[in-house]
Motif scaffolding. Sequence first.
Motif, mmCIF file in Angstrom:
data_model
loop_
_atom_site.group_PDB
_atom_site.id
_atom_site.type_symbol
_atom_site.label_atom_id
_atom_site.label_comp_id
_atom_site.label_asym_id
_atom_site.label_seq_id
_atom_site.Cartn_x
_atom_site.Cartn_y
_atom_site.Cartn_z
ATOM 1 N N ALA A 49 -5.280 2.397 54.498
ATOM 2 C CA ALA A 49 -5.732 1.239 53.939
ATOM 3 C C ALA A 49 -5.425 0.166 53.125
ATOM 4 C CB ALA A 49 -6.548 2.517 52.802
ATOM 5 N N ALA A 50 -4.209 0.446 52.294
ATOM 6 C CA ALA A 50 -3.864 -1.054 51.928
ATOM 7 C C ALA A 50 -3.369 -2.156 53.014
ATOM 8 C CB ALA A 50 -2.378 -0.403 51.232
ATOM 9 N N TYR A 51 -2.757 -1.402 53.955
ATOM 10 C CA TYR A 51 -2.129 -2.041 54.576
ATOM 11 C C TYR A 51 -3.202 -3.072 55.546
ATOM 12 C CZ TYR A 51 2.953 -1.841 54.755
ATOM 13 O OH TYR A 51 4.134 -1.716 54.016
ATOM 14 N N ALA A 52 -4.171 -2.373 55.413
ATOM 15 C CA ALA A 52 -5.406 -2.448 56.246
ATOM 16 C C ALA A 52 -6.718 -4.184 55.668
ATOM 17 C CB ALA A 52 -6.397 -1.998 56.707
ATOM 18 N N HIS A 53 -6.107 -3.968 54.183
ATOM 19 C CA HIS A 53 -7.351 -4.942 53.774
ATOM 20 C C HIS A 53 -6.035 -5.937 52.640
ATOM 21 C CE1 HIS A 53 -9.010 -1.572 53.944
ATOM 22 N NE2 HIS A 53 -10.426 -2.241 54.226
ATOM 23 N N GLY A 54 -6.549 -7.183 52.176
ATOM 24 C CA GLY A 54 -6.386 -7.582 51.302
ATOM 25 C C GLY A 54 -5.345 -9.658 51.978
ATOM 26 N N THR A 55 -5.142 -9.826 51.425
ATOM 27 C CA THR A 55 -5.109 -11.521 52.109
ATOM 28 C C THR A 55 -3.677 -10.908 53.204
ATOM 29 O OG1 THR A 55 -3.108 -11.680 50.175
ATOM 30 C CG2 THR A 55 -5.670 -13.084 49.530
ATOM 31 N N ARG A 91 1.036 -1.698 61.301
ATOM 32 C CA ARG A 91 1.293 -0.948 60.150
ATOM 33 C C ARG A 91 -0.097 -0.270 59.527
ATOM 34 N NH1 ARG A 91 6.334 -2.864 56.253
ATOM 35 N NH2 ARG A 91 6.602 -0.701 56.102
ATOM 36 N N ALA A 92 -1.136 -0.690 59.240
ATOM 37 C CA ALA A 92 -1.909 0.129 58.766
ATOM 38 C C ALA A 92 -2.495 1.008 59.924
ATOM 39 C CB ALA A 92 -3.566 -0.708 58.774
ATOM 40 N N LEU A 93 -2.465 1.369 60.591
ATOM 41 C CA LEU A 93 -2.296 2.177 62.340
ATOM 42 C C LEU A 93 -1.657 2.990 62.322
ATOM 43 C CD1 LEU A 93 -4.688 2.786 64.370
ATOM 44 C CD2 LEU A 93 -2.628 1.436 66.148
ATOM 45 N N GLU A 94 0.500 2.619 62.129
ATOM 46 C CA GLU A 94 0.875 3.103 62.332
ATOM 47 C C GLU A 94 0.593 4.758 60.849
ATOM 48 O OE1 GLU A 94 5.197 3.403 60.439
ATOM 49 O OE2 GLU A 94 4.631 1.624 61.678
ATOM 50 N N HIS A 95 0.474 4.409 60.115
ATOM 51 C CA HIS A 95 -0.175 5.021 58.586
ATOM 52 C C HIS A 95 -1.418 6.025 58.687
ATOM 53 C CE1 HIS A 95 2.895 4.808 56.370
ATOM 54 N NE2 HIS A 95 2.779 3.426 56.124
ATOM 55 N N ASN A 96 -2.002 5.419 59.226
ATOM 56 C CA ASN A 96 -3.595 6.191 60.087
ATOM 57 C C ASN A 96 -2.974 7.111 61.451
ATOM 58 O OD1 ASN A 96 -5.551 6.138 62.872
ATOM 59 N ND2 ASN A 96 -7.217 6.083 60.470
ATOM 60 N N SER A 97 -2.283 7.314 61.842
ATOM 61 C CA SER A 97 -1.421 7.761 62.633
ATOM 62 C C SER A 97 -1.380 9.094 62.269
ATOM 63 C CB SER A 97 -0.891 7.356 64.328
ATOM 64 O OG SER A 97 -1.268 6.612 64.905
ATOM 65 N N GLY A 98 -0.407 9.298 61.330
ATOM 66 C CA GLY A 98 0.184 9.708 60.608
ATOM 67 C C GLY A 98 -0.989 10.553 59.861
ATOM 68 N N TYR A 99 -1.921 10.260 59.089
ATOM 69 C CA TYR A 99 -2.559 10.847 58.288
ATOM 70 C C TYR A 99 -4.184 11.658 59.480
ATOM 71 C CZ TYR A 99 -7.709 11.341 56.122
ATOM 72 O OH TYR A 99 -8.304 11.974 55.681
ATOM 73 N N LEU A 100 -4.079 11.619 60.394
ATOM 74 C CA LEU A 100 -4.513 12.009 61.089
ATOM 75 C C LEU A 100 -4.317 13.071 62.152
ATOM 76 C CD1 LEU A 100 -6.712 8.991 63.447
ATOM 77 C CD2 LEU A 100 -7.348 11.236 62.214
ATOM 78 N N SER A 101 -2.794 12.698 62.167
ATOM 79 C CA SER A 101 -1.510 14.126 63.013
ATOM 80 C C SER A 101 -1.461 15.283 62.140
ATOM 81 C CB SER A 101 -0.718 13.173 62.758
ATOM 82 O OG SER A 101 0.243 13.031 61.503
ATOM 83 N N ASP A 102 -2.250 15.511 60.756
ATOM 84 C CA ASP A 102 -2.962 16.359 60.174
ATOM 85 C C ASP A 102 -3.365 17.703 61.249
ATOM 86 O OD1 ASP A 102 -2.297 18.499 58.073
ATOM 87 O OD2 ASP A 102 -2.221 17.279 56.733
ATOM 88 N N GLU A 103 -3.181 18.660 61.316
ATOM 89 C CA GLU A 103 -4.120 19.500 62.091
ATOM 90 C C GLU A 103 -5.015 20.097 61.118
ATOM 91 O OE1 GLU A 103 -1.534 22.083 64.271
ATOM 92 O OE2 GLU A 103 -0.651 20.432 65.468
#
Length: 375
Positions: free
Chosen positions: A198-204, A210-222
């Motif tokens: 979320a932090a990398y997806a928003h802001g100036t 990088r946002a997508l990379e961390h989103n993948s890390g989030y969704l990898s949690d079964e």
Amino acid sequence: MPARTTDDQQVDSTLARSSPLARLVQAPRAALVWMKSNRLAALVLALASLASVGGLVIVTLRIAAGRQPEVQVTLQQCLEALDEGRYEEAVSLAETLRQQSQAEQQSGGALYVLGAAMARQAGEALLKERENKYLLAANYLEQARREGFPPDRQAEGLYLLGKSLYYSGQLAAGRPVLREALEFDAPWRTELHGLLAAAYAHGTDADAARALEHNSGYLSDERLSAEARHRGLLQRAQILLRLGRLSDCRTALERIPEQSSSYADALVLRGQLLLEEARRLKTKKDPSTQDQQAAQAKFSEALQTLRSAEAHDTLSAQATRKAMYVTGLCLLEMGDTEAATNQFIRTHALYSGTPEGLAADLEQAELLRLAGDHL
């Protein structure tokens, strides 16, 4: 030696009676005589004397008690109250600890407890109070970090600091702290990935890759719950749309079922996806008649999808205000300037204090400027 006269004897008697020794000897006798003749006054005087003595004793005892050494607060007491969820007590103890000598503060321990308690309370606070509490927590935790987190609290300290920075709107400052917190093997790693996405997806200075990379890390949690996974998929679709990966965005949205609490927001995003697909068809270098017809069909489908989003929205109306704003954009792309202007006016009137309301007001002002109407 001449004989003593009567006058001499009277003088000696007077001197004897007026001497200090004589007065000292005669005083008790005189007092006794007075007390016998003034018994009530004597009783009052005795009681007053007794009260004075008692008051003196009480004052003396209080002074002695005040000189007793104060009980010293320890960092361990503060941490125990914090860990047991007794946040008000933890804050009170930490404030006392801060007032003690610097040596007893134990490397920013009191500041850590203050910040951690505030951060945990912020998570339970009302929405309008949450940002201010997180801001205060971030200030305490930043100071604690400089002075040194307590032993074995480095991982949690960084996690709470990064989280507080994010939720207080300090995205750029929060990213490096969240990344550092991610280096620890802690139970909140999945949450950290979500916060970083979320932090990398928003802001100036957003970084969608990088946002997508961390989103993948989030969704990898079964172990994610169904609702948490749906929120992660919605976030992924938003990032993919920003990256222009429309097909992947559609795939992510299709994985969010209608019964999910994220479904209304997913419909809004689907409307945005259709709008972007229509724009691409419309802005081809040499669009064919078929392209133009397909674009109009997607615009129409987008409007229907956005109306459906409003129907599926909850009482929070977050999806509704987004849908109303995107509807205005869609009408504008379709060339219906009057309908678009009215839509932006309604959106701003209903949601003036929201990002969508402000954006609608800007769109409305621009349309009026182009029309030559500066009212």
